[in-house]
Enzyme design. Structure first.
Site, PDB file in Angstrom:
ATOM      1  N   LYS A  22      -4.464   1.547 -11.749  1.00 25.98           N
ATOM      2  CA  LYS A  22      -5.932   0.797 -12.007  1.00 25.98           C
ATOM      3  C   LYS A  22      -6.750   1.760 -12.726  1.00 25.98           C
ATOM      4  O   LYS A  22      -7.669   1.148 -13.354  1.00 25.98           O
ATOM      5  CB  LYS A  22      -6.459   0.432 -10.487  1.00 25.98           C
ATOM      6  CG  LYS A  22      -5.648  -0.598  -9.789  1.00 25.98           C
ATOM      7  CD  LYS A  22      -5.703  -1.919 -10.578  1.00 25.98           C
ATOM      8  CE  LYS A  22      -5.000  -3.122  -9.678  1.00 25.98           C
ATOM      9  NZ  LYS A  22      -4.942  -4.311 -10.219  1.00 25.98           N
ATOM     10  N   TYR A  48      -0.422   3.401  -7.272  1.00 31.23           N
ATOM     11  CA  TYR A  48      -0.977   2.066  -7.461  1.00 31.23           C
ATOM     12  C   TYR A  48      -2.492   2.416  -7.842  1.00 31.23           C
ATOM     13  O   TYR A  48      -2.746   1.658  -9.094  1.00 31.23           O
ATOM     14  CB  TYR A  48      -1.160   1.159  -6.223  1.00 31.23           C
ATOM     15  CG  TYR A  48      -2.221   0.034  -6.042  1.00 31.23           C
ATOM     16  CD1 TYR A  48      -2.151  -1.057  -6.927  1.00 31.23           C
ATOM     17  CD2 TYR A  48      -3.507   0.167  -5.457  1.00 31.23           C
ATOM     18  CE1 TYR A  48      -3.144  -1.811  -6.817  1.00 31.23           C
ATOM     19  CE2 TYR A  48      -4.390  -0.801  -5.396  1.00 31.23           C
ATOM     20  CZ  TYR A  48      -4.109  -1.881  -6.161  1.00 31.23           C
ATOM     21  OH  TYR A  48      -5.252  -2.865  -6.154  1.00 31.23           O
TER      22      TYR A  48
END
Ligand SMILES: NC(=O)c1ccc[n+]([C@@H]2O[C@H](COP(=O)([O-])OP(=O)(O)OC[C@H]3O[C@@H](n4cnc5c(N)ncnc54)[C@H](O)[C@@H]3O)[C@@H](O)[C@H]2O)c1
Length: 259
Positions: free
Chosen positions: A152, A148
């Site tokens: 980003k 994750y």
């Protein structure tokens, strides 16, 4: 103060609702966009980040986009953790966080939107905290926690590239932890370090409003945003203060149960 027309993606989510509440209270015109209806915003648009044409239409005439829609964490950390071996990289993180971020920045470019606020995460520098190094500075190389956080890192890189190639102002906001459910509230309650990266919904809303209202921004910058730590700053708060004038007003646990 001049009011603006602002597209908020992920407007029905934990931080989206916080942003919408503050923006509406300050008189801005908010276009909410999410997979589900946005509470308190009856005319919000229900749709997916995968729908590039819809995003293009919604970005027409807006002054700024606050891009929050995403899959907001790893399904499993690390891969291989019981009860199964799965992760959510190909199923959710790539379409929502990578392809979705691209569609949002493309919609901004095609419509000449001058300012984009991208939701990043403190997890992009998590490795420093694991190594006991803090406060982390915004200009240190990224040190992502896992899959994750890596999406980003890509989103930040894409924002930087679009800012420089297309003359838009892009802020990558490395958000602290605003819990989405009772399990997360309990996790933060049990950890002094997590309490120091807590982000209240009120502070989040005030930051996002400040980010669209401030007169000017550099072409691209990463900033950390948390509430006031009870202990010590794990992330350097200076860039958010210098660029947006953001000074947090809350500390853990203000607003934590308000999910
Ligand atoms: N809450 C936190 O602690 C935290 C910390 C760091 C970063 N962030 C980031 O902030 C943003 C908002 O997080 P949150 O906590 O509000 O999460 P959330 O899950 O509460 O909200 C995300 C929203 O995005 C929507 N969404 C997801 N995929 C979509 C798609 N394909 N099309 C349209 N809408 C879609 C969801 O329906 C949801 O309402 C995310 O980008 C997340 O990665 C959150």
């Amino acid at each position: 103060m001049k009011t603006s027309r602002i597209l908020v993606t992920g407007s029905a989510g934990r931080l989206g609702r916080a942003a919408v509440t503050e923006l509406v209270a300050r008189g801005h015109t908010v276009i909410g966009f999410d997979l589900r209806p946005t509470p308190g915003l009856p005319d919000s648009i229900v749709g997916s980040l995968q729908d590039a044409e819809l995003l293009n239409r919604l970005a027409a005439g807006v002054d700024a986009i606050i891009h929050l829609a995403a899959t907001p964490d790893d399904a499993r950390f690390p891969r291989g953790t019981a009860p199964d071996d799965g992760d959510n990289f190909l199923s959710d993180l790539v379409p929502n966080n990578i392809v979705g971020g691209y569609h949002v920045l493309e919609a901004a470019r095609k419509n000449g939107v001058k300012r984009v606020i991208l939701a990043s995460t403190g997890q992009v520098v998590d490795g420093y905290l694991d190594a006991g190094r803090s406060p982390v500075k915004a200009d240190w190389p990224t040190h992502p926690r896992y899959l994750y956080a890596s999406t980003k890192v890509f989103l930040e890189a894409l924002g930087s590239a679009y800012a420089h190639a297309h003359g838009m102002k892009v802020l990558a906001v490395r958000l602290g932890w605003c819990p989405r459910n009772a399990v997360q509230v309990a996790q933060i309650a049990a950890s002094a370090e997590d309490q120091d990266v807590f982000l209240s919904p009120g502070d989040a809303g005030r930051f996002f409003a400040g980010a669209v209202e401030v007169d000017d921004l550099p072409p691209f910058a990463p900033v950390f945003v948390t509430s006031l730590p009870l202990g010590k700053h794990l992330y350097d708060p200076a860039p958010a203060k210098e660029l947006v004038g953001f000074v947090p007003q809350d500390s853990w646990p203000t607003g934590a149960d308000d999910y």
